[in-house]
Scaffold this motif. Structure first.
Motif, mmCIF file in Angstrom:
data_model
loop_
_atom_site.group_PDB
_atom_site.id
_atom_site.type_symbol
_atom_site.label_atom_id
_atom_site.label_comp_id
_atom_site.label_asym_id
_atom_site.label_seq_id
_atom_site.Cartn_x
_atom_site.Cartn_y
_atom_site.Cartn_z
ATOM 1 N N GLY A 260 29.236 -42.089 26.203
ATOM 2 C CA GLY A 260 29.718 -40.712 26.263
ATOM 3 C C GLY A 260 29.057 -39.845 25.211
ATOM 4 N N ASP A 261 29.574 -38.634 25.063
ATOM 5 C CA ASP A 261 29.038 -37.666 24.102
ATOM 6 C C ASP A 261 29.663 -37.921 22.729
ATOM 7 O OD1 ASP A 261 28.097 -35.542 22.672
ATOM 8 O OD2 ASP A 261 28.882 -33.991 24.021
ATOM 9 N N THR A 262 28.903 -38.548 21.823
ATOM 10 C CA THR A 262 29.462 -38.904 20.509
ATOM 11 C C THR A 262 29.759 -37.674 19.653
ATOM 12 O OG1 THR A 262 27.244 -39.171 19.551
ATOM 13 C CG2 THR A 262 28.280 -41.128 20.504
ATOM 14 N N SER A 263 29.139 -36.541 19.959
ATOM 15 C CA SER A 263 29.414 -35.333 19.169
ATOM 16 C C SER A 263 30.860 -34.895 19.334
ATOM 17 C CB SER A 263 28.462 -34.206 19.570
ATOM 18 O OG SER A 263 28.685 -33.805 20.920
ATOM 19 N N LYS A 264 31.481 -35.224 20.470
ATOM 20 C CA LYS A 264 32.890 -34.887 20.680
ATOM 21 C C LYS A 264 33.811 -35.722 19.798
ATOM 22 C CE LYS A 264 32.324 -33.288 25.448
ATOM 23 N NZ LYS A 264 32.729 -33.471 26.872
ATOM 24 N N LEU A 265 33.267 -36.793 19.250
ATOM 25 C CA LEU A 265 34.027 -37.641 18.324
ATOM 26 C C LEU A 265 33.733 -37.285 16.863
ATOM 27 C CD1 LEU A 265 33.498 -41.099 20.092
ATOM 28 C CD2 LEU A 265 35.439 -39.534 20.333
ATOM 29 N N GLY A 266 32.938 -36.242 16.665
ATOM 30 C CA GLY A 266 32.573 -35.836 15.305
ATOM 31 C C GLY A 266 31.327 -36.515 14.789
ATOM 32 N N ILE A 300 40.740 -44.998 14.124
ATOM 33 C CA ILE A 300 39.749 -44.671 13.094
ATOM 34 C C ILE A 300 39.549 -43.158 13.129
ATOM 35 C CG2 ILE A 300 37.365 -44.930 12.295
ATOM 36 C CD1 ILE A 300 37.322 -47.679 13.636
ATOM 37 N N LYS A 301 39.647 -42.530 11.975
ATOM 38 C CA LYS A 301 39.491 -41.083 11.879
ATOM 39 C C LYS A 301 38.096 -40.756 11.361
ATOM 40 C CE LYS A 301 41.741 -37.047 9.785
ATOM 41 N NZ LYS A 301 42.864 -36.609 8.902
ATOM 42 N N VAL A 302 37.444 -39.780 11.965
ATOM 43 C CA VAL A 302 36.131 -39.336 11.517
ATOM 44 C C VAL A 302 36.298 -38.084 10.655
ATOM 45 C CG1 VAL A 302 33.868 -38.452 12.224
ATOM 46 C CG2 VAL A 302 34.957 -40.300 13.525
ATOM 47 N N VAL A 303 35.706 -38.110 9.456
ATOM 48 C CA VAL A 303 35.790 -36.976 8.531
ATOM 49 C C VAL A 303 34.383 -36.552 8.122
ATOM 50 C CG1 VAL A 303 38.075 -37.596 7.670
ATOM 51 C CG2 VAL A 303 36.039 -38.542 6.556
ATOM 52 N N GLN A 304 34.288 -35.340 7.564
ATOM 53 C CA GLN A 304 32.991 -34.823 7.153
ATOM 54 C C GLN A 304 32.622 -35.305 5.745
ATOM 55 O OE1 GLN A 304 32.401 -30.645 7.888
ATOM 56 N NE2 GLN A 304 33.542 -30.690 9.808
ATOM 57 N N GLY A 305 31.510 -34.776 5.224
ATOM 58 C CA GLY A 305 31.009 -35.214 3.935
ATOM 59 C C GLY A 305 31.980 -34.937 2.803
ATOM 60 N N ILE A 306 31.835 -35.702 1.724
ATOM 61 C CA ILE A 306 32.722 -35.588 0.563
ATOM 62 C C ILE A 306 32.260 -34.463 -0.353
ATOM 63 C CG2 ILE A 306 33.528 -36.778 -1.519
ATOM 64 C CD1 ILE A 306 33.197 -39.407 0.048
ATOM 65 N N LYS A 307 33.217 -33.651 -0.800
ATOM 66 C CA LYS A 307 32.927 -32.623 -1.798
ATOM 67 C C LYS A 307 33.241 -33.129 -3.196
ATOM 68 C CE LYS A 307 33.912 -27.838 -3.144
ATOM 69 N NZ LYS A 307 34.699 -26.608 -2.809
ATOM 70 N N LYS A 308 34.449 -33.687 -3.387
ATOM 71 C CA LYS A 308 34.801 -34.220 -4.696
ATOM 72 C C LYS A 308 36.031 -35.128 -4.591
ATOM 73 C CE LYS A 308 37.549 -30.160 -6.045
ATOM 74 N NZ LYS A 308 37.711 -29.088 -7.063
ATOM 75 N N PHE A 309 36.188 -35.957 -5.617
ATOM 76 C CA PHE A 309 37.337 -36.847 -5.721
ATOM 77 C C PHE A 309 38.369 -36.242 -6.667
ATOM 78 C CE2 PHE A 309 34.233 -39.698 -4.052
ATOM 79 C CZ PHE A 309 34.907 -40.771 -3.506
ATOM 80 N N ALA A 310 39.614 -36.656 -6.485
ATOM 81 C CA ALA A 310 40.683 -36.328 -7.426
ATOM 82 C C ALA A 310 41.425 -37.620 -7.761
ATOM 83 C CB ALA A 310 41.617 -35.290 -6.831
ATOM 84 N N TYR A 311 42.553 -37.527 -8.441
ATOM 85 C CA TYR A 311 43.271 -38.707 -8.937
ATOM 86 C C TYR A 311 43.649 -39.660 -7.804
ATOM 87 C CZ TYR A 311 46.812 -41.526 -11.275
ATOM 88 O OH TYR A 311 47.538 -42.568 -11.779
ATOM 89 N N HIS A 312 44.154 -39.135 -6.710
ATOM 90 C CA HIS A 312 44.571 -39.992 -5.597
ATOM 91 C C HIS A 312 44.110 -39.441 -4.246
ATOM 92 C CE1 HIS A 312 47.649 -37.033 -4.497
ATOM 93 N NE2 HIS A 312 47.899 -36.925 -5.791
#
Length: 408
Positions: A260-266, A300-312
């Motif tokens: 299928g179209d993987t772009s629809k999955l992010g 499984i959740k697809v997320v975008q690139g990381i900007k920064k980390f915090a404590y938790h």
């Protein structure tokens, strides 16, 4: 404070080539040389052969392409092995390979420097090891030939993110990940959407963890098999008859119907086709073994690139903030050759690969050989091993002929 005792030093002249690395590339080269009755010495920094496979891979790992394309020279896989051998089967195959060819690597020998002595026309390698009494021993090995077989995956790549040191949970590289048992019911962020990242996410989901997959860039995901054959096998066959871009078009068309179209999955695809991208950058397409289904099921959740980390928590580039119990870095490995091979411009200081691209890049000057840096897996390593042994054999025969002439 008393002065430390000087490290014990010794010098060993090696009759045949010195091979640095006892992974598949080094073992294959030593076996090819042995078939030609040429002795060699294998130096390995770990305490075992194939340390990447034995010590730094996860339990569910299988070969991504069929065994026929992964066997080392002069010894096929056992017939009862499946098409895609698992981690334990591949390690057993390598151990049998060592026994069959009578290979005896020297373990716990870390090469810290190798340089060609132009005056004496030999390679001098300095290795630091451990003696029987636990003391460090520095050894200089001298040989006419040097085979670099430390591989493309010698060191872990650990990226740095803002606030990463402040994160309260554990952060692992995939080299330390075995399975998802410890992460049951936990929220885990997997950084990296290559084969390792996709498989680790699948493994976590199978252990009822709650994984999220970071997809920072576009990536090609292909089915492991198409038209009843492995995707690798199909692509190699088509490349014999059709131009690269036409094969890429066909592969993407079939992938669309299967996945299928993987772009629809992010997960957007690059504009350049998978094989062309591999040729230009060495970036390997990701083969799906079930991860996409878990994404569609919401496990499984697809997320975008990381900007920064915090404590938790972690903030992503789209502004979303989410809490996590652990981070797994599926960020790959890199070559370490520039850190110890000196006095040659054969390797790039940027990525540690030969500057010359495949099919070149396996032979330097002054008796330097390179095995396993083709970006073409075990098949490329085997090709390098055979070619290097054949070339060394020519020089070996010439040396013997010269000695016979002196004695005549």
């Amino acid at each position: 404070m008393p002065n430390a005792l000087p490290m014990e030093r010794k010098c060993i002249v090696v009759e045949g080539p010195v091979i640095v690395g006892a992974g598949p590339s080094g073992l294959a080269t030593a076996a090819c040389l042995k078939k030609k009755n040429i002795p060699s010495l294998i130096l390995e920094r770990a305490n075992c052969i194939a340390s990447l496979w034995k010590l730094k891979t996860y339990d569910r790992l299988h070969l991504h392409i069929p065994k026929d394309f992964c066997q080392l020279p002069h010894m096929p896989f056992p017939e009862n092995y499946p098409t895609y051998p698992n981690r334990e089967q591949f390690i057993s195959y390598l151990e049998n390979y060592v026994d069959v060819f009578g290979l005896e690597p020297r373990f716990n020998e870390t090469v810290v420097r190798a340089e060609f002595d132009e005056k004496c026309e030999v390679w001098r390698l300095v290795s630091v090891g451990e003696a029987d009494d636990g003391e460090c021993v520095e050894t200089e090995y001298v040989s006419k030939w040097l085979v670099v077989a430390t591989g493309e995956n010698a060191e872990e790549i650990v990226p740095s993110f803002e606030g990463m040191d402040n994160f309260n949970g554990p952060i692992y590289h995939t080299s330390a990940y075995k399975n998802g048992y410890l992460f049951r019911e936990k929220k885990v962020l997997v950084v990296g959407s290559g084969n390792s990242g996709m498989e680790v996410c699948l493994d976590l989901a199978n252990y009822n963890a709650k994984p999220s997959l970071v997809v920072r860039d576009s990536v090609h995901i292909l089915p492991r098999e198409m038209l009843g054959r492995s995707t690798f096998e199909v692509s190699m066959f088509l490349l014999k008859w059709f131009p690269l871009r036409l094969v890429d078009f066909f592969m993407l068309l079939i992938s669309y119907f299967i996945l299928g179209d993987t772009s629809k999955l992010g997960i957007p695809r690059p504009k350049v086709g998978p094989l062309e991208l591999k040729m230009k950058t060495g970036k390997t397409p990701t083969l799906d073994v079930g991860t996409l289904d878990k994404i569609r099921e919401g496990k499984i959740k697809v997320v975008q690139g990381i900007k920064k980390f915090a404590y938790h928590s972690v903030e992503f580039v789209d502004g979303m903030v989410e809490t996590f119990d652990a981070i797994i870095l599926a960020t790959g490995f890199k070559s370490n050759v520039p850190s110890w091979l000196k006095g040659t411009n054969f390797f790039s200081n940027q990525d540690g690969f030969p500057i010359e691209q495949f099919p070149n890049g396996w032979k330097g000057k002054d008796g330097l050989y390179v095995v396993g840096f083709t970006k073409r897996g075990l098949l490329g390593a085997s090709m390098n091993a055979i070619g290097s042994a054949d070339d060394i054999h020519l020089h070996w025969k010439n040396t013997d002929d010269d000695e016979d002439k002196k004695l005549a």
